[in-house]
Design a protein around this motif. Structure first.
Motif, short mmCIF file in Angstrom:
data_model
loop_
_atom_site.label_atom_id
_atom_site.label_comp_id
_atom_site.label_asym_id
_atom_site.label_seq_id
_atom_site.Cartn_x
_atom_site.Cartn_y
_atom_site.Cartn_z
N VAL A 31 0.81 -1.20 -0.15
CA VAL A 31 0.01 -0.05 0.12
C VAL A 31 0.66 1.09 0.15
O VAL A 31 1.46 1.56 0.94
CB VAL A 31 -0.98 -0.10 1.36
N PHE A 32 0.67 2.16 -0.99
CA PHE A 32 1.58 3.15 -1.19
C PHE A 32 0.83 4.38 -0.64
O PHE A 32 -0.34 4.75 -1.16
CB PHE A 32 2.17 3.36 -2.87
N CYS A 33 1.09 4.97 0.44
CA CYS A 33 0.55 6.05 1.35
C CYS A 33 0.93 7.52 0.73
O CYS A 33 2.17 7.57 0.99
CB CYS A 33 0.49 5.67 2.84
N ARG A 34 0.16 8.38 0.35
CA ARG A 34 0.36 9.61 0.17
C ARG A 34 0.90 10.34 1.35
O ARG A 34 0.28 10.48 2.70
CB ARG A 34 -0.77 10.41 -0.17
N PRO A 35 2.26 10.92 1.20
CA PRO A 35 2.65 11.75 2.63
C PRO A 35 1.81 12.80 2.89
O PRO A 35 1.29 13.33 2.09
CB PRO A 35 4.05 12.08 2.14
N GLY A 36 1.86 13.18 4.06
CA GLY A 36 1.07 14.52 4.55
C GLY A 36 1.84 15.68 4.34
O GLY A 36 3.02 15.69 4.02
N ALA A 37 1.12 17.08 4.19
CA ALA A 37 1.68 17.90 3.92
C ALA A 37 3.18 18.36 4.63
O ALA A 37 4.01 18.66 4.18
CB ALA A 37 0.74 19.37 4.05
N LEU A 38 2.96 18.36 5.91
CA LEU A 38 4.22 18.57 6.73
C LEU A 38 5.06 17.54 6.66
O LEU A 38 6.27 17.96 6.39
CB LEU A 38 3.71 18.43 8.24
N GLN A 39 5.10 16.29 6.22
CA GLN A 39 5.87 15.41 5.99
C GLN A 39 6.72 15.93 4.71
O GLN A 39 7.94 15.94 4.70
CB GLN A 39 5.38 13.96 5.55
N VAL A 40 5.85 16.10 3.51
CA VAL A 40 6.49 16.69 2.23
C VAL A 40 7.57 17.95 2.64
O VAL A 40 8.84 17.68 2.05
CB VAL A 40 5.53 17.14 1.37
N GLU A 41 7.02 18.81 3.36
CA GLU A 41 7.84 19.99 3.51
C GLU A 41 8.79 19.55 4.34
O GLU A 41 10.60 20.27 4.00
CB GLU A 41 7.04 21.03 4.46
#
Ligand SMILES: Nc1ncnc2c1ncn2[C@@H]1O[C@H](COP(=O)(O)OP(=O)(O)OP(=O)(O)O)[C@@H](O)[C@H]1O
Ligand SMILES: [Mg+2]
Length: 815
Positions: A453-463
């Protein structure tokens, strides 16, 4: 000395993400037994000796077995010293060490841990010395010498069970040569028949396995050699096969029906000692055979004094401590469970076991044994000492030519020689090494639905991820400018971030307060990072939305709880801190849970496992640290297994997955491997399933990320965030689909290859291997947007998922 006392006593488990809680009380001292050598890049370490590692706060001392200091260090990262565990290798104080076990404060204080006269004496051990103990396998228990006795026995020479009854399992009769060698008293040959009570339960592969073990320990396969290695894959019931063998030899024998063995010693990892007892009870009840397990209340002395116990079960750690008493007992059969730990003959445990004068020796292991030729030698030489000659001659005759023949530059002649030697070695050792793959048992198991399962990272994680990748530390790494191991720090930070940003926050805060902060390369990595977090960020108040995987996990748990209220979940992470977060999630949602990690007392482990497996248990979740103690556990109470993070070593993940899909499982098994899309987690997964990951060395659980050498090119790839891809792994597959519910390639299933040093003729499919890239392409796959599956679990989490891969095994009995 009790098993309990042998544990490291640590602070109670709580969320340890805040700065204050991370700090180690100065007074806490931990002791470990280790082996050491000078640092080298060589794959095969030549350990120079045993030592004792003393860790106090941020400093350590290394002492040899004479008590002399051979290394000291101060100012270490507390985190690193805190998480030291068995099997770990690291470089400290200019020495490379491998941790062999934990020493209790009492053992250290009493000086017992320095005993044994230096474990490295094993290096000097001559196979000849061990060979001397070869003897007639019957001498100890068939001592009837007088005529009368013999005649009396002749009259009773009937098989214990009817060999002609339907479904009876009869052991092969010894041939004339064997009779001539071993039946000196000319007893008549009597059929040895496995107890029908056991046969009723045995699977076909187990019947074959018992015959194999019987022939080996009776010296019927290789003249005068009584050792065997049963290397069946995980979950095939190696325990039951051994119990059947013990029970049979305990009561029967081919010559005059005389029992072949009187006493058996079973050595296993501490966490499995009680599992052995339970398996004896499960298959033989409590009446037939009395089992003695060594623990804090039951000492070896008690076993020695009592004539009632034919079987002694002891942990490897306890064996070392009780070696003197054990040596005085005459054991006729020795079984070493999870025996791949004996692959290094210079370590103390191996030295101790080698010193036991028992010639019927069985190693049980779920790990393939042929992948490393030196380790292979150690295991073979343990069960059948001297059969491959001395180590130097083995190296010359087998190892060197075989390795040479595998080099790309090898000449035709070298290739041919290497292949012939490999074939010879396989042929010789194949007589007493048996390995079957999980396929033999699949048909007895419910379906297994495996999901990546490929989970989209959260906005804070990306930043935060971007910020980390732009840090000076990462840039220096990519220019090859930093110290050897600094890339590991960068990798560690990215992995933490993928699990949850609060873990990273805690590390940054902790470093800020650290006195060594100025010199620390982590400073370059964390610079400016704290500003990305909200000003009032509190790691204890972490939210699920901040981590893509945690969001998916939370929804997944909710849907399982709702749709399968009777089913349970095994939730696996390799990190204690992450488990703390997962535990907090359980609390917040009111899910009943239980937990087993490296700090769980060995004496409590079986209780925790039994509690979870019981149908009366109210636990919904089993929190498991797979590295610390997952090996050999049966967690069939759970039918959903979620791997929250990924390990470099595919063997760790496969070990964990095998805990639930095994004999006794009643429900279809759902496995979920969570990966954060586009991040380092995908890269690690790709490495697992690519050629590099498939190479022999990594199927060994002791291999960690520190063993991997990365080129600058590889690091560049590792330190790239793919923000626009749904699934980088799919992009790499050369698949033409655009993610709209692709049912996988119609190609015939490709065989899975084990990359074994003994060569191609040996290769069979081996389900211990992770799937390969080409196999993954055959899995059903689809992007989160295109999901039109009937799978209600995936349906519920699709919102946060960019891509799925799914594979179903045993679909015939599918849900
Ligand atoms: N014939 C059988 N029928 C039913 N259950 C069985 C049978 N054989 C074994 N089992 C059960 O299967 C489970 C796995 O067996 P066991 O623990 O011996 O596996 P193993 O080969 O030692 O695996 P590992 O390498 O993981 O230690 C146990 O719960 C055992 O009781
Ligand atoms: Mg086992």
């Amino acid at each position: 000395m009790s098993a309990n006392e042998n544990r490291v006593h640590l602070a109670p488990k709580e969320i340890t993400v805040s700065k204050g809680q991370e700090e180690e009380p100065d007074s806490l001292v931990k002791y470990f037994s280790v082996v050491w050598c000078k640092p080298s890049k060589k794959k095969h370490k030549k350990w120079e000796g045993d030592a004792v590692l003393i860790v106090k706060g941020k400093s350590f001392t290394l002492k040899d077995l004479e008590g002399k200091d051979i290394g000291r260090g101060i100012g270490y990262k507390f985190k690193e010293l805190e998480k030291i565990e068995e099997g770990q290798t690291m470089t400290i104080g200019g020495k490379e060490i491998e941790v062999m076990g934990i020493i209790s404060p009492d053992d250290f204080n009493s000086g017992r841990c320095f005993q044994l006269g230096g474990g490295s004496s094993a290096a000097l051990r001559s196979s000849q010395a061990v060979k001397k103990c070869f003897s007639n396998p019957f001498k100890s228990v068939c001592k009837l010498s007088s005529k009368e006795n013999r005649q009396k026995s002749f009259q009773n020479c009937k098989p214990r069970h009817d060999p002609y009854a339907p479904n009876s399992l009869v052991m092969p009769r010894p041939d004339n040569n064997h009779q001539w060698m071993f039946s000196k008293n000319c007893f008549p040959v009597v059929d040895v028949v496995i107890d029908p009570h056991l046969v009723f339960h045995l699977r076909p592969h187990q019947k074959e396995g018992i015959i194999f073990l019987y022939e080996c320990v009776m010296g019927m396969r290789v003249n005068g050699r009584c050792g065997a290695i049963l290397a069946d894959e995980m979950g095939l019931g190696k325990t039951l096969q051994c119990i059947s063998l013990i029970w049979t030899l305990q009561c029967q024998g081919p010559y005059g029906g005389k029992p072949v063995i009187k006493k058996t010693l079973i050595v296993s990892p501490g966490s499995l000692v009680n599992n052995w007892r339970k398996e004896f009870q499960k298959w033989l009840g409590i009446e037939r055979i009395k089992i003695f397990t060594v623990d804090q209340d039951h000492k070896v002395e008690e076993f020695t004094k009592s004539p009632f116990y034919p079987v002694l079960i002891i942990s490897y750690e306890m064996l070392l401590r009780s070696l003197d008493q054990i040596k005085n007992i005459k054991f006729d059969l020795l079984i070493c469970d999870e025996g791949h730990r004996l692959k290094n003959s210079t370590i103390k445990t191996a030295t101790a076991l080698i010193s036991l004068a028992c010639e019927k020796r069985i190693i049980l292991t779920g790990t393939p044994v042929q992948n490393d030729l030196q380790e292979f030698f150690a295991l073979i030489d343990f069960v059948n000492p001297g059969i491959l000659g001395s180590l130097p001659s083995y190296r010359k005759i087998y190892e060197e030519p075989i390795i040479k023949s595998r080099q790309p530059s090898a000449s035709e002649e070298e290739k041919e020689l290497g292949e012939r030697r490999a074939a010879e070695l396989t042929c010789l050792t194949g007589l007493f090494v048996l390995r079957r793959t999980q396929e033999v048992i699949n048909k007895y198991l419910p379906p297994k639905i495996e999901n990546v399962v490929f989970c989209r990272p959260g906005a804070l994680q990306v930043e935060l991820y971007r910020k980390l990748l732009n840090s000076q530390a990462v840039r220096f790494c990519l220019q090859g400018l930093l110290e050897n191991s600094s890339h590991l720090i960068c990798i560690g930070a990215l992995k933490k971030l993928c699990n949850h940003p609060c873990l990273l926050f805690s590390s940054v805060k902790e470093k800020e307060c650290s006195s060594t902060w100025d010199e620390n390369e982590e400073r370059n990595l964390y610079e400016g990072l704290i500003n990305v977090f909200p000003a009032d960020y509190n790691p204890l108040m972490f939210t699920e939305e901040e981590s893509g995987k945690l969001q998916v996990l939370s929804k997944l748990l909710a849907v399982i709880h709702e749709l399968c209220p009777d089913e349970k979940v095994v939730l696996v992470s390799n990190y204690t801190q992450t488990l703390n977060i997962l535990q907090e999630v359980c609390k917040r949602h009111g899910y009943a849970y239980t937990r087993l990690d490296g700090q769980t007392q060995i004496s409590q482990r079986q209780q925790i496992v039994d509690g979870f497996n019981s149908k009366y248990s109210s636990d919904f979740i089993f929190l498991l640290s797979s590295k610390a103690g997952g090996v050999g556990l049966n967690l069939i109470g759970g039918s959903h297994l979620i791997l929250y993070d990924i390990d470099w070593n595919p063997a760790t993940d496969i070990q964990a997955m095998s805990r639930v899909w095994r004999d006794g499982q009643k429900h279809p098994v759902h496995i979920y491997r969570l990966l954060t899309t586009g991040t380092i987690e995908e890269k690690i997964y790709q490495r697992q399933i690519s050629k590099q990951g498939l190479s022999g060395a990594v199927v060994d659980l002791t291999k960690t990320c520190d063993h991997i050498q990365f080129s600058v090119e590889e690091l560049k790839n590792l330190f790239t965030l793919h923000e626009s891809s749904h699934c980088v792994t799919h992009d790499l597959l050369d698949c033409e689909c655009t993610g709209e519910n692709h049912t996988g390639d119609s190609l015939e299933k490709l065989p899975v290859f084990r990359n074994c040093q003994l060569g191609t003729h040996q290769q069979k499919s081996d389900s211990l291997k992770p799937v390969s890239m080409s196999q993954l392409k055959q899995w059903k796959h689809f992007s989160g947007d295109h999901l039109n599956l009937t799978d209600p679990f995936l349906e519920r989490i699709r919102e946060n998922v960019s891509f799925f891969f799914q594979n179903i095994t045993n679909q015939t009995t599918a849900i």
